[in-house]
Design a protein around this motif. Structure first.
Motif, PDB file in Angstrom:
ATOM      1  N   VAL A 192     -30.575  15.643  48.518  1.00 28.04           N
ATOM      2  CA  VAL A 192     -31.891  15.189  48.096  1.00 28.04           C
ATOM      3  C   VAL A 192     -32.382  16.110  46.989  1.00 28.04           C
ATOM      4  N   GLU A 193     -32.532  15.572  45.783  1.00 29.82           N
ATOM      5  CA  GLU A 193     -32.872  16.386  44.615  1.00 29.82           C
ATOM      6  C   GLU A 193     -34.347  16.744  44.544  1.00 29.82           C
ATOM      7  N   GLY A 194     -34.596  17.934  43.958  1.00 30.70           N
ATOM      8  CA  GLY A 194     -35.943  18.394  43.654  1.00 30.70           C
ATOM      9  C   GLY A 194     -36.284  18.103  42.203  1.00 30.70           C
ATOM     10  N   PRO A 195     -37.140  18.916  41.572  1.00 26.63           N
ATOM     11  CA  PRO A 195     -37.599  18.650  40.199  1.00 26.63           C
ATOM     12  C   PRO A 195     -36.456  18.621  39.190  1.00 26.63           C
ATOM     13  N   VAL A 196     -36.504  17.678  38.276  1.00 22.14           N
ATOM     14  CA  VAL A 196     -35.461  17.534  37.259  1.00 22.14           C
ATOM     15  C   VAL A 196     -35.385  18.775  36.373  1.00 22.14           C
ATOM     16  N   ALA A 197     -36.536  19.379  36.063  1.00 20.13           N
ATOM     17  CA  ALA A 197     -36.575  20.522  35.148  1.00 20.13           C
ATOM     18  C   ALA A 197     -36.209  21.837  35.813  1.00 20.13           C
ATOM     19  N   SER A 200     -32.823  25.713  39.599  1.00 23.26           N
ATOM     20  CA  SER A 200     -32.332  25.795  40.978  1.00 23.26           C
ATOM     21  C   SER A 200     -31.820  24.449  41.451  1.00 23.26           C
ATOM     22  N   ASN A 201     -32.547  23.385  41.118  1.00 24.43           N
ATOM     23  CA  ASN A 201     -32.103  22.051  41.528  1.00 24.43           C
ATOM     24  C   ASN A 201     -30.762  21.698  40.895  1.00 24.43           C
ATOM     25  N   ARG A 202     -30.627  21.968  39.611  1.00 26.42           N
ATOM     26  CA  ARG A 202     -29.370  21.650  38.928  1.00 26.42           C
ATOM     27  C   ARG A 202     -28.205  22.445  39.522  1.00 26.42           C
ATOM     28  N   GLN A 203     -28.444  23.717  39.793  1.00 31.08           N
ATOM     29  CA  GLN A 203     -27.379  24.552  40.349  1.00 31.08           C
ATOM     30  C   GLN A 203     -26.994  24.080  41.751  1.00 31.08           C
ATOM     31  N   ARG A 204     -27.971  23.752  42.569  1.00 29.93           N
ATOM     32  CA  ARG A 204     -27.691  23.308  43.936  1.00 29.93           C
ATOM     33  C   ARG A 204     -26.992  21.956  43.940  1.00 29.93           C
ATOM     34  N   GLY A 216     -12.604  16.220  49.048  1.00 21.36           N
ATOM     35  CA  GLY A 216     -12.246  14.816  48.891  1.00 21.36           C
ATOM     36  C   GLY A 216     -13.306  13.855  49.364  1.00 21.36           C
ATOM     37  N   LEU A 217     -14.576  14.267  49.334  1.00 20.87           N
ATOM     38  CA  LEU A 217     -15.678  13.424  49.799  1.00 20.87           C
ATOM     39  C   LEU A 217     -16.525  12.958  48.628  1.00 20.87           C
ATOM     40  N   ASP A 218     -17.162  11.801  48.780  1.00 22.09           N
ATOM     41  CA  ASP A 218     -18.058  11.287  47.750  1.00 22.09           C
ATOM     42  C   ASP A 218     -19.360  12.072  47.762  1.00 22.09           C
ATOM     43  N   ALA A 219     -19.774  12.546  46.584  1.00 23.45           N
ATOM     44  CA  ALA A 219     -21.000  13.344  46.481  1.00 23.45           C
ATOM     45  C   ALA A 219     -22.170  12.440  46.118  1.00 23.45           C
ATOM     46  N   ALA A 220     -22.889  11.969  47.121  1.00 24.50           N
ATOM     47  CA  ALA A 220     -24.028  11.076  46.897  1.00 24.50           C
ATOM     48  C   ALA A 220     -25.315  11.887  46.760  1.00 24.50           C
ATOM     49  N   GLY A 221     -26.206  11.416  45.900  1.00 27.63           N
ATOM     50  CA  GLY A 221     -27.492  12.080  45.722  1.00 27.63           C
ATOM     51  C   GLY A 221     -28.615  11.071  45.618  1.00 27.63           C
ATOM     52  N   ILE A 222     -29.824  11.470  46.008  1.00 23.25           N
ATOM     53  CA  ILE A 222     -31.009  10.632  45.851  1.00 23.25           C
ATOM     54  C   ILE A 222     -32.129  11.497  45.289  1.00 23.25           C
ATOM     55  N   GLY A 223     -33.044  10.861  44.615  1.00 25.62           N
ATOM     56  CA  GLY A 223     -34.155  11.602  44.037  1.00 25.62           C
ATOM     57  C   GLY A 223     -34.148  11.499  42.525  1.00 25.62           C
ATOM     58  N   PRO A 224     -34.974  12.281  41.856  1.00 27.84           N
ATOM     59  CA  PRO A 224     -35.688  13.465  42.338  1.00 27.84           C
ATOM     60  C   PRO A 224     -36.976  13.140  43.088  1.00 27.84           C
ATOM     61  N   TYR A 225     -37.379  14.140  43.890  1.00 26.58           N
ATOM     62  CA  TYR A 225     -38.627  14.062  44.640  1.00 26.58           C
ATOM     63  C   TYR A 225     -39.418  15.353  44.437  1.00 26.58           C
TER      64      TYR A 225
END
Length: 342
Positions: A192-197, A200-204, A216-225
Motif C-alpha cells: 500500500v503506497e504512501g505519498p508519491v513525492a 521513503s515511499n519510493r524506496q520501500r 518469483g512472486l507478483d509484486a502488486a501495489g495499490i495507492g497512493p494514499y
C-alpha cells in the motif's frame, strides 16, 4: 613604538611585507587577509589556511595550529511533514535530546504534508535559526539546493547530491518482511503506497518489488494514499477486493487504519489477513493485535542528523560520505500468521 600593540592579535606587524602584498599574491583583498589573521572564525577554512601559510612565509608570527573559536549556536530548525505521525514525534524527541546536550534551542515547523506550504514555512524560519534539519521534504531538488546557500542544512530520509543526509535504508527490513510472509505461505501480497513525492515511499516500494521478484512472486501495489490512519482505511477495502492475503503498508499509521477497517468488516488479523507496517512507532507494540513492523532506529537517525548539523555550523569539514544510512529490520508480532489458503 608600542610593542604590545604591534603584536596584538594573531600576528606581529612586519613593515617590509605589508598585508597588501600578501593579499595581492593570493588574489584577495587586504581586508580579507587582515580579517583572517585577527578574526579567523569569520573567514572560510580553506581561505584562512592559505592566508596563514603566506603570512608565515612573509615573516609574520602566525600560529598555524591556532583554531578559531567555535561558532555559537543559538537555535536550529526542524521541519517535518506531520507532527501527529508518531515517527516524526520520536524523531523530534531525539533531536531535542541531542540539542539539550549542546545547550541549543529548537524551532519546530509542521508542513501538514503540503509541499507548497513547506517552502513558505522554511523561508520564514531561516532568519531565526543557525541551521536546519529537513525531514522527509517534499520540495524539489533545486529548492533544497537553494536553501544550502543560506544556512547549513541536513536532510532526513531525503537525498540530494552534495548535501549531508541521514536515510533509513528499508531494503533489508523489506526483504525480511516479504520472506517472513512467504514463509507463512502467503503469495498474494500487496504493498500500500504512501505519498508519491516521498523518497521513503519510493524506496520501500522498490525494495518490495525486488524482494517479491527474488521469490518469483507478483509484486502488486495499490495507492497512493495519505500516510495517515484514514489512508489505511481507504486502502483496506481495495486490498480485500484484490483477494490478497497479506498487506505491507507504507507506514504504521496506515497499517492501523487497515486493521481497523478489516475488523469492522469481520476480516480477522492475522487469521484471514496478515498486516505489516513501517517505522515501528511506540503504539505498534500495544495495538490489538500488536503490529509486525519494519524498524530503522528513528532515535539514532535524529541523533546522527543533529550531530552532523552541529558540526556543519561549527565549520568542521563534511564527512567523506555525506549520506549516512541506518539499516532496517523486521520486528515480528501478532499481526502476521499463516496464509488462510493453505
Amino acid at each position: 613604538m608600542d610593542i604590545a600593540a604591534a603584536t596584538r592579535g594573531a600576528f606581529a606587524v612586519k613593515r617590509s611585507t605589508p598585508l597588501a602584498a600578501i593579499a595581492a599574491s593570493l588574489g584577495l583583498s587586504t581586508s580579507t587577509v587582515s580579517r583572517a589573521l585577527r578574526r579567523p572564525e569569520l573567514v572560510k577554512p580553506e581561505t584562512r589556511t592559505a592566508i596563514m601559510i603566506a603570512a608565515k612565509k612573509a615573516g609574520y608570527s602566525v600560529d598555524l595550529e591556532r583554531q578559531p573559536p567555535k561558532a555559537r549556536i543559538g537555535s536550529i530548525g526542524l521541519v517535518v511533514p506531520d507532527i501527529e505521525n508518531p515517527f516524526f514525534s520520536v524523531l523530534l524527541k531525539s533531536v531535542l535530546h541531542e540539542l539539550r546536550r549542546h545547550g541549543v534551542s529548537l524551532v519546530l515547523a509542521d508542513t501538514n504534508e503540503e509541499p507548497l506550504g513547506e517552502s513558505e514555512i522554511i523561508s520564514t524560519m531561516l532568519p531565526r535559526v543557525d541551521g536546519l534539519i529537513l525531514a522527509s521534504s517534499r520540495l524539489d531538488e533545486a529548492e533544497i539546493v537553494e536553501l544550502v546557500r543560506n544556512k547549513p542544512l541536513v536532510l532526513v530520509n531525503r537525498e540530494v547530491e552534495g548535501i549531508p543526509s541521514v536515510v533509513i535504508d528499508p531494503s533489508s527490513g523489506t526483504r525480511q518482511a516479504v520472506e517472513h510472509l512467504a514463509a507463512l505461505g502467503h503469495k498474494r501480497i500487496v504493498y500500500v503506497e504512501g505519498p508519491v513525492a516521498s523518497l521513503s515511499n519510493r524506496q520501500r516500494r522498490d525494495s518490495f518489488r525486488e524482494a517479491m521478484q527474488a521469490l518469483g512472486l507478483d509484486a502488486a501495489g495499490i495507492g497512493p494514499y495519505a500516510p495517515r490512519f484514514e489512508g489505511g482505511v481507504q486502502a483496506a477495502d481495495i486490498a480485500v477486493a484484490r483477494g490478497c492475503t497479506a498487506i505491507i503498508a507504507y507506514n504504521d499509521l496506515m497499517a492501523f487504519g487497515i486493521m481497523s477497517r478489516l475488523a469492522s468488516r469481520g476480516v480477522k488479523v492475522p487469521d484471514d489477513m496478515s498486516v505489516i507496517g513501517f517505522d515501528d512507532v511506540p503504539a505498534a507494540s500495544i495495538w490489538s493485535p500488536p503490529l509486525t513492523s519494519v524498524t530503522g532506529s528513528t532515535t539514532e537517525t535524529g541523533k546522527m542528523a543533529t550531530q552532523s548539523l552541529i558540526r556543519l555550523i561549527g565549520g568542521k569539514a563534511r564527512e567523506p560520505h555525506v549520506s549516512r544510512r541506518v539499516l532496517s529490520q523486521l520486528v515480528v508480532r501478532a499481526s502476521t500468521g499463516a496464509c488462510p489458503l493453505g
